[in-house]
Design an enzyme around this catalytic site. Structure first.
Site: not given
Ligand code: KIV
Length: 273
Positions: A49-50, A118, A88, A186
């Site tokens: 979700d980044s 995730k 995510d 993290e």
């Molecule tokens: O959203 C994301 O990119 C993440 C990773 C950095 C672990 O959760």
């Protein structure tokens, strides 16, 4: 007849089985071309979700929607043949109840082809993780600095320092006991990353959690040097794509202005020669 062996895409169980054998290589991806680039090198690719911050210019991951995750998940799936694909669950799509989490996780998997989801959270999410796992949805946990809780943390701060380490260890154990196939750690101290990795039967995937973790993950745009708005301490830039792109765009602009582009070789004649 082709003698090529069929390519087998890694599944969550393959990732779990890597613990103690080889370091697990993970990156995020959000688009088909980047998925194609990382596929051959990575064991696991996360549609994180980044994406909200990296590609959509959001201030945090809180504004990311199911629709955004599905669109980017579909794009990534088109570029992967080998790496295990994890997606995510966005903020607000799983916290309310295990039933809500199941409904949204099932939609993410059905519409993107991801083989796992995730979600963020430790002990308080254990019931939900178990609910999903028991119903056929492999889950990757995410503890430590969980970006969806940035407002509660008061910023993107290191988690689990000092006495808080015990709580984080309990979170990790709860996620593992609930049936997660691996867990992202993290922004926690290196020593805590090592302790958690030692304590769990499932692999830890670190991002700012030290070299003792079973695997590492970075946001792909960070490690390529493409996302340059800020650089967390745990990021190493392995490329300079942002600077390279800026140079290329400046060269293009100059060439258009001075008339050197397009040249004859970029133009078409009346007749096919
Ligand atoms: O959203 C994301 O990119 C993440 C990773 C950095 C672990 O959760």
């Amino acid at each position: 007849m082709s003698m090529n062996k069929p390519v087998i895409q890694k599944m969550p169980g393959d990732i779990s089985a890597m613990k103690g054998h080889s370091n697990i290589v993970c990156l995020t991806a959000y688009t088909t071309p980047v998925a194609q680039i990382v596929d051959g090198q990575c064991d696991l690719v996360l549609v994180g979700d980044s994406v909200g911050m990296v590609l959509h210019g959001l201030d945090s991951t809180l504004g990311v929607t199911m629709q955004m995750m599905i669109l980017h998940g579909q794009a990534v799936a088109r570029g992967l043949t080998r790496a295990c694909m994890v997606i995510d669950m966005p903020f607000g799509s799983y916290e309310e109840s295990p039933a809500q989490a199941f409904r949204n996780a099932a939609q993410l998997m059905a519409e993107t082809g991801a083989s796992a989801v995730k979600l963020e959270g430790g002990r308080h999410m254990a019931e939900t993780i178990a609910f999903l796992v028991q119903r056929g949805i492999p889950v990757m946990g995410h503890i430590g600095l969980t970006p969806q809780s940035v407002n509660s943390f008061g910023g993107y701060k290191v988690q689990g320092r000092g006495a808080a380490g015990e709580a984080l260890l309990a979170d990790a154990q709860a996620v593992a006991d609930a049936g997660a196939f691996s867990v992202v750690l993290e922004k926690v101290p290196h020593s805590l990353g090592a302790r958690v990795t030692q304590a769990l039967d499932i692999p830890t995937v670190g991002i700012g959690a030290g070299d003792a973790c079973d695997g590492q993950i970075l946001v792909v745009d960070d490690m390529l040097g493409l996302f340059t708005a800020f650089k967390p301490k745990f990021v190493k830039r392995f490329g300079t794509l942002g600077a390279d792109a800026a140079t290329a765009v400046a060269m293009y602009a100059q060439a258009v202005r001075d008339g050197s582009f397009p040249a004859a070789e970029h133009s078409f004649k009346d007749e096919v020669s």
